[in-house]
Design a protein around this motif. Structure first.
Motif, PDB file in Angstrom:
ATOM      1  N   VAL A   1       0.861  -1.187   0.000  1.00 14.76           N
ATOM      2  CA  VAL A   1       0.000   0.000   0.000  1.00 14.76           C
ATOM      3  C   VAL A   1       0.894   1.232   0.000  1.00 14.76           C
ATOM      4  O   VAL A   1       1.665   1.456   0.935  1.00 14.76           O
ATOM      5  N   LEU A   2       0.811   2.041  -1.062  1.00 15.44           N
ATOM      6  CA  LEU A   2       1.673   3.215  -1.198  1.00 15.44           C
ATOM      7  C   LEU A   2       1.002   4.490  -0.715  1.00 15.44           C
ATOM      8  O   LEU A   2       1.667   5.440  -0.304  1.00 15.44           O
ATOM      9  N   HIS A   3      -0.330   4.525  -0.793  1.00 14.78           N
ATOM     10  CA  HIS A   3      -1.053   5.743  -0.403  1.00 14.78           C
ATOM     11  C   HIS A   3      -2.445   5.352   0.066  1.00 14.78           C
ATOM     12  O   HIS A   3      -3.089   4.483  -0.534  1.00 14.78           O
ATOM     13  N   LYS A   4      -2.899   6.001   1.121  1.00 20.03           N
ATOM     14  CA  LYS A   4      -4.223   5.707   1.663  1.00 20.03           C
ATOM     15  C   LYS A   4      -4.901   7.012   2.015  1.00 20.03           C
ATOM     16  O   LYS A   4      -4.291   7.906   2.605  1.00 20.03           O
ATOM     17  N   GLN A   5      -6.172   7.123   1.638  1.00 20.68           N
ATOM     18  CA  GLN A   5      -6.931   8.336   1.927  1.00 20.68           C
ATOM     19  C   GLN A   5      -8.339   7.942   2.373  1.00 20.68           C
ATOM     20  O   GLN A   5      -9.075   7.310   1.617  1.00 20.68           O
ATOM     21  N   ASP A   6      -8.689   8.300   3.590  1.00 18.38           N
ATOM     22  CA  ASP A   6     -10.029   8.050   4.108  1.00 18.38           C
ATOM     23  C   ASP A   6     -10.892   9.290   3.918  1.00 18.38           C
ATOM     24  O   ASP A   6     -10.402  10.428   3.997  1.00 18.38           O
ATOM     25  N   ALA A   7     -12.177   9.069   3.660  1.00 22.33           N
ATOM     26  CA  ALA A   7     -13.098  10.188   3.545  1.00 22.33           C
ATOM     27  C   ALA A   7     -13.235  10.888   4.886  1.00 22.33           C
ATOM     28  O   ALA A   7     -13.181  10.255   5.950  1.00 22.33           O
ATOM     29  N   ALA A   8     -13.392  12.206   4.837  1.00 26.24           N
ATOM     30  CA  ALA A   8     -13.535  12.981   6.066  1.00 26.24           C
ATOM     31  C   ALA A   8     -14.806  12.573   6.797  1.00 26.24           C
ATOM     32  O   ALA A   8     -15.764  12.070   6.198  1.00 26.24           O
ATOM     33  N   ALA A   9     -14.811  12.787   8.087  1.00 28.27           N
ATOM     34  CA  ALA A   9     -15.974  12.441   8.902  1.00 28.27           C
ATOM     35  C   ALA A   9     -17.208  13.175   8.398  1.00 28.27           C
ATOM     36  O   ALA A   9     -17.172  14.388   8.147  1.00 28.27           O
ATOM     37  N   GLY A  10     -18.289  12.448   8.200  1.00 26.69           N
ATOM     38  CA  GLY A  10     -19.531  13.048   7.728  1.00 26.69           C
ATOM     39  C   GLY A  10     -19.643  13.193   6.226  1.00 26.69           C
ATOM     40  O   GLY A  10     -20.673  13.647   5.724  1.00 26.69           O
ATOM     41  N   SER A  11     -18.603  12.821   5.478  1.00 23.93           N
ATOM     42  CA  SER A  11     -18.637  12.926   4.015  1.00 23.93           C
ATOM     43  C   SER A  11     -18.583  11.540   3.395  1.00 23.93           C
ATOM     44  O   SER A  11     -18.206  10.565   4.046  1.00 23.93           O
ATOM     45  N   GLU A  12     -18.943  11.456   2.129  1.00 24.64           N
ATOM     46  CA  GLU A  12     -18.980  10.196   1.408  1.00 24.64           C
ATOM     47  C   GLU A  12     -18.117  10.272   0.156  1.00 24.64           C
ATOM     48  O   GLU A  12     -18.026  11.325  -0.484  1.00 24.64           O
TER      49      GLU A  12
END
Length: 552
Positions: free
Chosen positions: A437-448
């Motif tokens: 895994v080279l890069h990981k991005q989670d959606a901000a809280a409350g967003s989709e």
């Protein structure tokens, strides 16, 4: 000359971004992030243009008759969208259209036309409904033609690569337009009820595969025609009839020399499968046809052409599923054994099987790596295979993934968890095919997160590189799946593990090429007998489980 750097488009409830990567993904300096929510985006086939629909949120407060706020009533949110098109190179605007309900976008192959689709609606002023499929001239923004298209399925017209021919299905017949003149129909194909079609990729002459469902005891059939010769069965390049088909999925290879047809029924009358019943058929432009013989009973989860157009991979059979590569004679070449999988992805392929995004014509790459994956109701296990050596490279795991796509560079992939398929844990990961895994991005809280999409490139933009087996370095590490012990019924857990206590016998990979494995490929009769033995064995296992449950 250094190869280009692909862009990754990301859209969701908090807006649309273009990221420059991989391995890491940073905001593209030439594109100003659009903070308005967007559910629809697309690149042109050559990757030079980017289009998306965007909107602003209108909030209507629910008031009482005295114009006082009613606190227990929620606010009503409405999205008003428009469509923008920019150049990927510098972010300069090409066109902006005021289309408040646009749900789908697509470019014509040569970027002359932008196609937009809005949900079909009827009003008091327009009881017949409004023309919701619109063709726009990109350079001028002028509306060329407005058409009716009630269903989102197969909504977009199909063009030949040079835009000399365009086809769409209207009232069970095919309408052909030439040179983007949509004011006159150049040709029609009408026979019984044509319910589906697939236009061939590549250069002229164009071919079209048409599907006619069976009725009154007559079989369904698929025929191949070469435009403009459309004069019935005698003019067909190939014809294949079959029973047990409620719908079909037709896939051309990149050279437009053959079509794979997956015929499906909604219900398996034998009761053997929840998924209905599927068969796989092969039709070639030279007239050859065949039923692809599969070595295990059960549903067909996925079928994928290799970009070299000389072989294809099928994932099929009751879990644990088998995966097999076949040649153009429909003979098995390599069997990957069994495993928790339901999808196959050749490298450089831009298709998304569980999103049903079709690979754009003209973007066929080498396809020297194959990923077998188990998404949806499976754990997200991926098997990465070197197809030149038929050797496994890595076995990473992407749980809860709802999206998969190869990066055009053939080195990286993206997996994502998107809404509305899953409304929790939204985000995406960039991987190296060695499992890192080279890069990981989670959606901000409350967003989709709603969608991610790689920028496509023409064939030859990225040279084929030697396959690596050592994991690429990364601070995020790898996600190799830990070995999982087979489930054992409670009545057997106090006994030593024996081969007879396994629910399934795992099958190892097997090279089926003549002279390499010491054995020749099985004949059709041998395959049929093998499937009968497997069905009998599966029925015996089910009966054994019932007996064990009764003893408990």
């Amino acid at each position: 000359m250094a190869p280009p750097i692909p862009l990754l488009a990301v859209c969701g409830s908090d807006g649309t971004s273009l990221l420059r990567g991989p391995p890491q993904c940073e905001l593209d300096s030439s594109f100003q992030r659009d903070s308005r929510p967007s559910r629809c985006l697309t690149f042109s086939r050559d990757g030079t243009l980017f289009g998306w629909s965007h909107g602003h949120r209108l909030v209507f407060k629910c008031l009482s008759p005295s114009n006082k706020m009613v606190t227990h009533q929620p606010s009503v949110h409405c999205l008003s969208f428009s469509v923008s098109v920019v150049r990927c190179a510098d972010g300069s605007a090409v066109s902006t259209l005021n289309l408040p309900k646009t749900n789908l976008l697509e470019f014509s192959p040569l970027n002359n036309i932008l196609v937009t689709w809005q949900p079909y609606t009827k009003t008091q002023d327009s009881p017949q409904g409004e023309a919701n499929l619109q063709l726009w001239d990109l350079p001028s923004g002028r509306l060329i033609k407005a058409l009716y298209q009630k269903k989102a399925e197969s909504w977009c017209p199909s063009w030949s690569e040079d835009e000399k021919i365009c086809v769409r299905s209207v009232n069970n017949e095919l309408h052909f337009y030439e040179n983007n003149d949509f004011n006159s129909i150049a040709n029609k194909l009408h026979m019984q009820k044509v319910s589906d079609f697939a236009l061939s990729p590549g250069a002229q002459p164009s071919k079209v595969a048409v599907y006619v469902p069976g009725s009154k005891g007559a079989p369904s059939f698929v025929r191949l025609y070469q435009y403009p010769v459309l004069g019935g069965a005698s003019a067909a390049l190939a014809n294949k009839s079959f029973f047990k088909a409620d719908r079909v999925n037709m896939q051309w290879n990149q050279k437009a020399s053959a079509v794979l047809v997956t015929a499906s029924t909604e219900v398996d009358k034998t009761g053997a499968s929840y998924y209905g019943e599927q068969t796989l058929h092969y039709l070639a432009a030279n007239g050859e046809t065949a039923l692809v013989q599969l070595a295990k009973n059960g549903p067909i989860y996925d079928v994928a052409w290799s970009p070299n157009s000389t072989e294809f991979c099928v994932v099929y059979g009751f879990m644990p599923a088998k995966a097999t590569v076949f040649n153009l004679k429909c003979d098995p070449v390599f069997d990957f054994g069994t495993g928790p999988r339901n999808a196959a992805y050749y490298s450089f392929s831009h298709s998304v099987k569980f999103g049903r995004i079709i690979t754009p014509p003209g973007l066929s790459p080498q396809g020297h790596i194959l990923v077998l994956a188990g998404f949806g109701n499976l754990r997200g296990q991926m098997e990465v295979w070197d197809l030149k050596k038929y050797k496994q490279v890595s076995k990473p795991q992407a749980p809860d993934a709802t999206y998969f796509s190869w990066c055009p560079d053939g080195e990286h992939i993206v997996t994502a968890t998107c809404s509305p398929r899953l409304r929790v844990s939204n985000g995406y990961k960039i991987w190296h095919y060695t499992g890192t895994v080279l890069h990981k991005q989670d959606a901000a809280a409350g967003s989709e997160l709603w969608k991610v999409h790689w920028q496509p490139f023409p064939e030859g933009s990225f040279p084929e590189r030697p396959i690596k087996y050592q994991a690429a370095p990364s601070e995020l590490g790898t996600t190799e799946a830990a070995p999982i012990q087979a489930y054992r019924p409670p009545a057997l857990r106090h006994l030593p593990a024996t081969p007879s206590s396994k629910l399934h016998e795992d099958e190892p990979p097997q090279d089926l090429r003549s002279g390499l494995s010491g054995e020749k490929s099985l004949s059709k009769s041998a395959l049929k007998n093998q499937r009968k033995r497997e069905a009998k064995k599966a029925a015996k296992q089910v009966n054994t489980l019932w007996i064990l449950s009764a003893e408990e």
